[in-house]
Design an enzyme around this catalytic site. Sequence first.
Site, PDB file in Angstrom:
ATOM      1  N   LYS A 188       0.837  -1.198   0.000  1.00  0.00           N
ATOM      2  CA  LYS A 188       0.000   0.000   0.000  1.00  0.00           C
ATOM      3  C   LYS A 188       0.873   1.249   0.000  1.00  0.00           C
ATOM      4  O   LYS A 188       1.727   1.424   0.860  1.00  0.00           O
ATOM      5  CB  LYS A 188      -0.916   0.052   1.230  1.00  0.00           C
ATOM      6  CG  LYS A 188      -1.959   1.173   1.079  1.00  0.00           C
ATOM      7  CD  LYS A 188      -2.683   1.508   2.364  1.00  0.00           C
ATOM      8  CE  LYS A 188      -1.940   2.489   3.215  1.00  0.00           C
ATOM      9  NZ  LYS A 188      -1.784   3.837   2.616  1.00  0.00           N
TER      10      LYS A 188
ATOM     11  N   GLY B 105       7.265   4.288   8.520  1.00  0.00           N
ATOM     12  CA  GLY B 105       6.472   5.483   8.794  1.00  0.00           C
ATOM     13  C   GLY B 105       6.688   5.954  10.218  1.00  0.00           C
ATOM     14  O   GLY B 105       7.761   5.746  10.792  1.00  0.00           O
ATOM     15  N   SER B 106       5.666   6.535  10.795  1.00  0.00           N
ATOM     16  CA  SER B 106       5.820   7.132  12.127  1.00  0.00           C
ATOM     17  C   SER B 106       5.823   6.068  13.224  1.00  0.00           C
ATOM     18  O   SER B 106       5.261   4.983  13.057  1.00  0.00           O
ATOM     19  CB  SER B 106       4.679   8.112  12.385  1.00  0.00           C
ATOM     20  OG  SER B 106       3.455   7.416  12.432  1.00  0.00           O
ATOM     21  N   THR B 107       6.424   6.408  14.329  1.00  0.00           N
ATOM     22  CA  THR B 107       6.466   5.494  15.473  1.00  0.00           C
ATOM     23  C   THR B 107       5.049   5.227  15.992  1.00  0.00           C
ATOM     24  O   THR B 107       4.701   4.093  16.330  1.00  0.00           O
ATOM     25  CB  THR B 107       7.378   6.064  16.567  1.00  0.00           C
ATOM     26  OG1 THR B 107       8.719   6.010  16.063  1.00  0.00           O
ATOM     27  CG2 THR B 107       7.318   5.258  17.855  1.00  0.00           C
TER      28      THR B 107
ATOM     29  N   GLY C 207       3.437   2.818  13.733  1.00  0.00           N
ATOM     30  CA  GLY C 207       4.147   1.540  13.897  1.00  0.00           C
ATOM     31  C   GLY C 207       3.611   0.763  15.093  1.00  0.00           C
ATOM     32  O   GLY C 207       3.420  -0.455  15.028  1.00  0.00           O
TER      33      GLY C 207
ATOM     34  N   GLU D 251      10.129   0.143  10.402  1.00  0.00           N
ATOM     35  CA  GLU D 251      11.146   1.204  10.325  1.00  0.00           C
ATOM     36  C   GLU D 251      10.416   2.480  10.682  1.00  0.00           C
ATOM     37  O   GLU D 251       9.543   2.919   9.933  1.00  0.00           O
ATOM     38  CB  GLU D 251      11.706   1.350   8.902  1.00  0.00           C
ATOM     39  CG  GLU D 251      12.300   0.096   8.309  1.00  0.00           C
ATOM     40  CD  GLU D 251      13.701  -0.198   8.794  1.00  0.00           C
ATOM     41  OE1 GLU D 251      14.236   0.577   9.619  1.00  0.00           O
ATOM     42  OE2 GLU D 251      14.240  -1.231   8.370  1.00  0.00           O
TER      43      GLU D 251
ATOM     44  N   CYS E  97      13.889   9.618   7.739  1.00  0.00           N
ATOM     45  CA  CYS E  97      13.789   9.051   9.090  1.00  0.00           C
ATOM     46  C   CYS E  97      15.122   9.080   9.811  1.00  0.00           C
ATOM     47  O   CYS E  97      15.176   9.233  11.020  1.00  0.00           O
ATOM     48  CB  CYS E  97      13.228   7.634   9.036  1.00  0.00           C
ATOM     49  SG  CYS E  97      14.099   6.577   7.895  1.00  0.00           S
TER      50      CYS E  97
ATOM     51  N   GLU F 198      10.577  14.304  16.736  1.00  0.00           N
ATOM     52  CA  GLU F 198      10.919  14.293  15.310  1.00  0.00           C
ATOM     53  C   GLU F 198      10.113  15.378  14.600  1.00  0.00           C
ATOM     54  O   GLU F 198       8.891  15.414  14.717  1.00  0.00           O
ATOM     55  CB  GLU F 198      10.576  12.914  14.736  1.00  0.00           C
ATOM     56  CG  GLU F 198      10.860  12.803  13.255  1.00  0.00           C
ATOM     57  CD  GLU F 198      10.659  11.386  12.730  1.00  0.00           C
ATOM     58  OE1 GLU F 198       9.539  10.857  12.842  1.00  0.00           O
ATOM     59  OE2 GLU F 198      11.623  10.825  12.191  1.00  0.00           O
TER      60      GLU F 198
HETATM   61  P1  NAI Z   1       2.168   7.474   8.999  1.00  0.00           P
HETATM   62  O1  NAI Z   1       3.111   6.598   9.738  1.00  0.00           O
HETATM   63  O2  NAI Z   1       0.807   7.607   9.591  1.00  0.00           O
HETATM   64  O3  NAI Z   1       2.011   6.922   7.493  1.00  0.00           O
HETATM   65  C1  NAI Z   1       2.892   6.048   6.866  1.00  0.00           C
HETATM   66  C2  NAI Z   1       2.120   4.957   6.141  1.00  0.00           C
HETATM   67  O4  NAI Z   1       1.315   4.254   7.073  1.00  0.00           O
HETATM   68  C3  NAI Z   1       1.143   5.459   5.063  1.00  0.00           C
HETATM   69  O5  NAI Z   1       1.126   4.537   3.995  1.00  0.00           O
HETATM   70  C4  NAI Z   1      -0.185   5.443   5.772  1.00  0.00           C
HETATM   71  O6  NAI Z   1      -1.264   5.312   4.912  1.00  0.00           O
HETATM   72  C5  NAI Z   1      -0.046   4.223   6.656  1.00  0.00           C
HETATM   73  N1  NAI Z   1      -0.918   4.229   7.834  1.00  0.00           N
HETATM   74  C6  NAI Z   1      -1.319   5.293   8.558  1.00  0.00           C
HETATM   75  N2  NAI Z   1      -2.128   4.910   9.569  1.00  0.00           N
HETATM   76  C7  NAI Z   1      -2.237   3.565   9.476  1.00  0.00           C
HETATM   77  C8  NAI Z   1      -2.939   2.576  10.229  1.00  0.00           C
HETATM   78  N3  NAI Z   1      -3.668   2.896  11.286  1.00  0.00           N
HETATM   79  N4  NAI Z   1      -2.824   1.285   9.846  1.00  0.00           N
HETATM   80  C9  NAI Z   1      -2.057   0.935   8.815  1.00  0.00           C
HETATM   81  N5  NAI Z   1      -1.391   1.821   8.053  1.00  0.00           N
HETATM   82  C10 NAI Z   1      -1.464   3.118   8.384  1.00  0.00           C
HETATM   83  O7  NAI Z   1       2.865   8.877   8.844  1.00  0.00           O
HETATM   84  P2  NAI Z   1       2.274  10.312   8.365  1.00  0.00           P
HETATM   85  O8  NAI Z   1       1.036  10.623   9.127  1.00  0.00           O
HETATM   86  O9  NAI Z   1       2.216  10.350   6.904  1.00  0.00           O
HETATM   87  O10 NAI Z   1       3.442  11.288   8.849  1.00  0.00           O
HETATM   88  C11 NAI Z   1       3.528  11.713  10.201  1.00  0.00           C
HETATM   89  C12 NAI Z   1       4.953  11.679  10.685  1.00  0.00           C
HETATM   90  O11 NAI Z   1       5.478  10.368  10.616  1.00  0.00           O
HETATM   91  C13 NAI Z   1       5.941  12.515   9.903  1.00  0.00           C
HETATM   92  O12 NAI Z   1       5.924  13.850  10.268  1.00  0.00           O
HETATM   93  C14 NAI Z   1       7.233  11.855  10.285  1.00  0.00           C
HETATM   94  O13 NAI Z   1       7.650  12.320  11.544  1.00  0.00           O
HETATM   95  C15 NAI Z   1       6.865  10.404  10.400  1.00  0.00           C
HETATM   96  N6  NAI Z   1       7.191   9.653   9.174  1.00  0.00           N
HETATM   97  C16 NAI Z   1       8.314   8.886   9.166  1.00  0.00           C
HETATM   98  C17 NAI Z   1       8.695   8.237   8.019  1.00  0.00           C
HETATM   99  C18 NAI Z   1       9.927   7.408   7.989  1.00  0.00           C
HETATM  100  O14 NAI Z   1      10.568   7.328   6.948  1.00  0.00           O
HETATM  101  N7  NAI Z   1      10.268   6.718   9.056  1.00  0.00           N
HETATM  102  C19 NAI Z   1       7.939   8.366   6.775  1.00  0.00           C
HETATM  103  C20 NAI Z   1       6.718   9.126   6.898  1.00  0.00           C
HETATM  104  C21 NAI Z   1       6.405   9.750   8.065  1.00  0.00           C
END
Ligand code: NAI
Length: 501
Positions: A191, A244-246, A249, A266, A300, A401
């Site tokens: 996804k 994605g975000s902690t 995660g 990650e 990240c 972060e």
């Molecule tokens: P997020 O962690 O919510 O989104 C990342 C992925 O997870 C997207 O594909 C999203 O659709 C999916 N996702 C979101 N909620 C989910 C759930 N409940 N169940 C399953 N999948 C889910 O991150 P977001 O809201 O886009 O960004 C927020 C913060 O997260 C950023 O400001 C940054 O600090 C961090 N982040 C870290 C990343 C990294 O590379 N480690 C990448 C993106 C965001």
Amino acid sequence: MSDLFVELTAPNGRKYSQPRGLFINNEFVKSKSGETITTINPTDESEITSVYAAGPEDVDIAVAAARKAFKDPSWRDMDTTARGELLYRFAEIIEQNKEVLATIETWDNGKPYSVALNEDLAEVTGTIKYYAGWSNKVHGQVIDTSPAKLAYTIREPLGVCAQIIPWNFPLAMAAWKLGPALATGNTVVMKAAEQTPLSLLYLGTLVKEAGFPPGVINFLNGEGRKAGAALAQHLDVDKIAFTGSTATGKEIMKMAAVNMKNITLETGGKSPLIIFEDADIEQAVKWAHIGIMYNQGQVCTATSRILVEEGVYEKFIELFKSHVAETSIVGDPFKDDTFQGPQVTKTQFERVLSYIEAGKSEGAKLIAGGEAFKNVGGKGFFIAPTIFTDVKDSMKIYREEVFGPFVVISSFKTEEEAIERANDSTYGLGAAVFTQNISKGHRLARLIEAGMVWINSSNDSDIRVPFGGVKQSGIGRELGEAGLESYTNKKAVHVNLGTKL
Ligand code: NAI
Ligand code: MG
């Protein structure tokens, strides 16, 4: 049918056919509910297009397709050399399409085109080729116990792997997850992030062209809380890999418990970059800049906390500030000299601005940026590269972060203090140390709580080297040989060769 593709002209003049469907069984299909999501160009805030968004019913269909493909002899029993060749062909086709893929990535995400083309796409093809090479080199062991017994292991795939990727490096994160999963014979439902849905769909057209059997690779778009959560909770998914975000995660970890899925996470970071007085300061300045300002600070592993030994604190700040002013050129990501494009979305833009406000109100010293950057046609989610100094460990901007072109700088007095403060974080992703003293460098590499340590560089990543975090920065490793561990079981086979019992 025409509804499933739209003819687009990107801001750089490139014309192409953008798929809009869900990619399941090597075909693009509409979502059952007809729901769509619209994606925005962060440079000028215009709508690019809408794409179909998966709901639970679509997730079921994609998982069923992946399960069927997993059991199908055409994939399950494929000779491992042939599987490697298939992956290699996929990489070559991606390479032939790199300009269009980089164009989509820049348009949808806002990263500079030269970076998308020369770095992200090189990462994609490099990763797929690297794991293509592993396809016929993953094997079990014979374990000698006694003449009466033959014991051996089989490295078998986990099954149907759900992979949830973020928006900061859409295609590169897709490649990091597809490479090891496919090389080891799994099938995938991936996804994309709702902020950047387009490039993965285009990749779908190349999956088909490369000749993967239907159902081996499926791509969905959709909201995290709907499509992502449906994958994480699905009873017929064997593994979930997430970047994605902690916070998300942790949610995924909880949901994955429903059927005890294997997980790789990650997540976030607040990685320190420590500069000692004996460091080559010019080098430290250059790497510190790349370490936080690369990819609009949306990395990240960004080294977002700079700790500088007292004696070189003022000097470092002066040199760093002028280096950032000279090199962090903010502008249209399709322009050649642009180093920094817009933040990916309005939400991220506002989030960074809110941290700027927090820094100001907490009393940190703002020495650069600290506001939106308005000189790119008056639109778009641009942030002026921001530096806060004299930052205290208790401040929100030091602890959380930010994920933007935003760095905090603080000074320290002793090596012990540097280590203690570097480790004073719930995160443990990366850490950089600048020193000319090799003993000190290696000593710190052991004592710092991080998945990756850079001595005299920052954010140096390599396809062949494991990538991942400790503490709340994640579980498991991607890339390198370690990446294969995340996608295989070791099955033990005991063969009785004796007659005693
Ligand atoms: P997020 O962690 O919510 O989104 C990342 C992925 O997870 C997207 O594909 C999203 O659709 C999916 N996702 C979101 N909620 C989910 C759930 N409940 N169940 C399953 N999948 C889910 O991150 P977001 O809201 O886009 O960004 C927020 C913060 O997260 C950023 O400001 C940054 O600090 C961090 N982040 C870290 C990343 C990294 O590379 N480690 C990448 C993106 C965001
Ligand atoms: Mg977008």
